[in-house]
Design an enzyme around this catalytic site. Structure first.
Site, mmCIF file in Angstrom:
data_model
loop_
_atom_site.group_PDB
_atom_site.id
_atom_site.type_symbol
_atom_site.label_atom_id
_atom_site.label_comp_id
_atom_site.label_asym_id
_atom_site.label_seq_id
_atom_site.Cartn_x
_atom_site.Cartn_y
_atom_site.Cartn_z
ATOM 1 N N CYS A 84 0.841 -1.203 0.000
ATOM 2 C CA CYS A 84 0.000 0.000 0.000
ATOM 3 C C CYS A 84 0.875 1.250 0.000
ATOM 4 C CB CYS A 84 -0.912 0.018 1.232
ATOM 5 S SG CYS A 84 -2.195 -1.245 1.205
ATOM 6 N N TYR B 24 5.774 -23.122 -29.851
ATOM 7 C CA TYR B 24 6.545 -22.504 -28.772
ATOM 8 C C TYR B 24 8.027 -22.545 -29.115
ATOM 9 C CZ TYR B 24 7.347 -21.326 -23.804
ATOM 10 O OH TYR B 24 7.682 -20.709 -22.626
ATOM 11 N N CYS C 95 14.854 -27.243 -12.359
ATOM 12 C CA CYS C 95 14.906 -28.123 -13.521
ATOM 13 C C CYS C 95 16.198 -28.927 -13.527
ATOM 14 C CB CYS C 95 14.814 -27.296 -14.803
ATOM 15 S SG CYS C 95 15.018 -28.280 -16.298
#
Length: 701
Positions: free
Chosen positions: A93, A371, A620
């Site tokens: 905020c 892709y 990965c």
């Protein structure tokens, strides 16, 4: 409805008392009317007016909020100064905001009597079954901004009195329905309302005993504070030894070697490479598309060798792009003699994908959008059967929208091979079709609701291709994020499963608290939010859930610390790794895995992958084949003899096959060039459009 158990205590517990619903519920109409009455001066019971912006000017709304901040103090809805703590702080905020909640026991009879007399009350509150008492929520808040304090009062007043089960089922999209965004216009306060509501929800989950921490790394301008063994393992190499960096830089300079590396590299590698950038500019860490572009720039500036740290299709792409730009003499090295695979790229070379392409080839006016994370072989074979254009996770939606626009909707789009991305594109288009022409044109000026609906009828995606990293961000991870990190910023790669995608999409549409896209999109989003927080000068605490491979943490840390140091900001940034607990080992755990030869456990991911069946896959294993040792070995060999025949084994994969007399590299480069034309000109090339209209179709007997 999927249900999960929770404890009624304020801390985690194995005891069971209730069931927690995951499904969303609509905010009671009476509550919506009361919220509108508070904001716009409507009387409860009057018909709800759609265009609330006509009821009150922005100045009127702000004036009412300031008045509410005063009535909140009078009605006991405000926290006292001594009650303000970091645990109650609302992140993100522009002003400092605190929210607190407690549950009180209310006699069922009292609740029934008080319900009718309470202005803006609600009917049909939970409980019952003859029970004497119900647990009801009491919210209180505070802010050092009168307007934000008024927003706290607004929410605290209208949502106190609900049961915990009722409140966590409410979707914050109602905040749009009450007209607050249009009423506050460009004011940052409209985002604050979403942040406050999400913090309220997180605290209620805490109250219900649902709090469960993922490992995380806190970044300040001068320090890194890991929380949990997995985060410790990620943070270990972010500040590498100077002698290691110096050795690397010396080898790179002496042999004119450039390095392009993917964001998903191991933190040890990225830590050293990031430090080396200060002394050798030809080191770059990025997503897969930019790697090839940077390699060309390095060649232009005198580098005659390029080391590629990534999976095999990335080194192939670098090689093909260099050749196309005329730099055939520049050597390119992978980091292993074995194949550095990718489950997604392998899916595109399967029998199932061949059949998918056959289906596309039979269709009149078909376009295959593939892709970029696929091999040149895939691109070549695909383009030989169907007009094909390459895409990335950041441009795939625009590629599809632009192609259908220029074809006047007369094209069938076949996307592949990532199934999750395909499903997410379909979901995004479906949600877009339910908005308005105005909203659609914000995404693409030549489309409207009707054209999006027609596109959905002719959009296809491959159903059997996944990235093992993003596959694990499934329903359990999404549920845990929703319950435990409701007020955090959510980031998600376009390849994640639908549950995580919808969570981030929802956060993006409600208060600009999320992003979906490529690794670069995620990094830019994080940096943008940090820059926004530093401009407030409040020493805020931001929290981001990293919904992609954990190797990105190095680039995130470097970018965030640069921002904080440049402004001397006291903002702290917590990066959360949504990793399953079962995926992590530590030297302090009960019954740790037995290690041979008296070896000790290094805190980190089991099996080197960081995957758990019910948690995220943080790392990965293929990318981790690109080790620092491998890079130093290749550079040392080059330094000793750049003509060493052993170096040939590290060259990108070569294909002996050809199509119509052209090599796979020649044909496979065409879809990439179509994509580059689109990126540079914001339009699909006439060559590709003509190919779509005139290509002879394959008709299989």
């Amino acid at each position: 409805t999927v249900a999960k158990k929770y404890s009624s205590s304020s801390s985690s517990s194995s005891s069971v008392s209730e069931e927690l619903p995951l499904s969303k519920s609509a905010i009671p109409v009476e509550t919506v009317k009361a919220l509108k009455a508070d904001l716009f001066g409507q009387q409860v019971g009057n018909p709800i007016v759609d265009d609330v912006g006509k009821l009150s000017s922005q100045a009127d709304v702000l004036r009412r909020l300031v008045e509410m901040s005063k009535t909140g103090e009078r009605d006991g809805l405000s926290l006292k100064e001594e009650e303000l703590s970091d645990e109650k702080r609302v992140p993100g905020c522009a002003a400092r905001v605190w929210i607190d909640v407690k549950a009180v026991e209310v006699a069922a009879e009292e609740e029934e009597e008080g319900r009718e007399g309470r202005e803006g009350g609600r009917k049909g509150a939970g409980g019952g079954g003859g029970e004497k008492f119900q647990r009801k929520l009491q919210f209180r808040g505070h802010s050092d901004s009168s307007i934000t304090k008024g927003l706290c009062t607004l929410l605290c007043r209208r949502f106190s009195g609900f049961t915990p089960e009722e409140f966590v089922s409410f979707d914050e999209s109602f905040l749009k329905d009450i007209g607050i965004s249009s009423a506050l216009g460009g004011s940052h306060h409209r985002y604050g309302l979403f942040s406050i509501f999400e913090s309220m929800k997180k605290q209620v989950y805490n109250l219900m005993g649902k709090r469960e921490h993922f490992p995380s790394l806190v970044i300040t301008k001068d320090d890194l504070i890991p929380k949990g063994s997995y985060a410790e393992s990620q943070a270990t190499y972010l500040k590498p030894k100077a002698e290691v960096v110096d050795s690397l830089v010396a080898l790179l300079k002496r042999n004119k070697v450039g390095v392009v590396a993917h964001f998903y590299m191991d933190p040890e590698v990225q830590g050293v490479l990031s430090s080396a950038q200060g002394d050798w500019p030809h080191v770059y860490i990025s997503d897969s598309l930019v790697m090839a572009d940077r390699a060309v720039e390095m060649a232009k500036q005198g580098c005659d060798k390029i080391c590629v740290l990534g999976v095999d299709f990335m080194s192939e792409n670098v090689r093909a792009t260099l050749d196309h730009q005329g730099y055939t003499g520049v050597q390119v090295f992978r980091m292993d003699t074995d194949l550095i695979g990718c489950t997604l790229a392998e899916a595109a070379e399967s029998e199932g994908y061949d059949k998918y392409l056959e289906q596309a080839a039979r269709q009149e006016n078909s376009l295959h959008v593939v892709y970029i994370n696929t091999s040149l072989k895939t691109k070549a074979i695909a383009h030989s059967q169907v007009p094909t254009i390459t895409c990335t996770s950041s441009n795939v939606v625009q590629t599809i929208l632009q192609s259908t626009s220029q074809m006047n909707g007369d094209v069938d789009v076949f996307y592949g091979p990532d199934s999750y991305m395909g499903a997410n594109i379909q979901e995004m288009l479906l949600q877009l079709s339910k908005t308005s022409d105005e909203e659609v044109k914000k995404i693409h000026p030549d489309h409207d609701i009707e054209s999006i609906r027609r596109l959905l009828e002719r959009f296809h995606y491959f159903r059997s291709g996944i990235c093992l990293v993003h596959d694990m961000f499934g329903s359990e991870v999404a549920r845990s994020i929703k319950e435990n990190y409701a007020d955090a910023f959510l980031t998600a790669h376009f390849e994640v499963p639908g549950e995580m995608f919808r969570l981030a999409l929802h956060a993006s549409h409600n208060g600009d608290r999320g992003v979906i896209g490529s690794t670069k999109n995620i990094l830019d989003f994080i940096v943008g939010k940090v820059e926004e927080a530093t401009s407030h000068g409040l020493g805020d605490k931001l929290q981001f859930v990293l919904g992609t491979e954990s190797g990105m943490i190095t680039s995130v840390v470097n970018a965030v610390q640069s921002c904080l140091q440049a402004t001397e900001s006291e903002v702290s940034v917590e990066i959360v790794f949504p990793v399953g607990k079962e995926a992590i080992v530590s030297d302090g755990q009960v019954q740790p895995p037995e290690m041979p030869f008296g070896l000790n456990i290094i805190p980190g991911a089991a099996s080197g992958e960081g995957c758990g069946i019910d948690g995220g896959c943080a790392s990965c294993p293929y990318m981790k084949m690109n080790s620092l040792d491998a890079l130093m070995t290749i550079l040392t060999t080059v330094d000793q003899n750049s003509s060493n025949p052993l170096l040939e084994e590290f060259a990108p994969r070569k294909y002996e096959e050809s199509i119509a007399g052209q090599s796979f590299a020649q044909v496979g480069t065409v879809p990439i060039l179509h994509m580059r034309h689109f990126q540079q000109n914001k339009s699909i090339s006439e060559e590709l459009l003509d190919d779509i209209r005139t290509r002879k179709k394959y008709w299989y007997q």
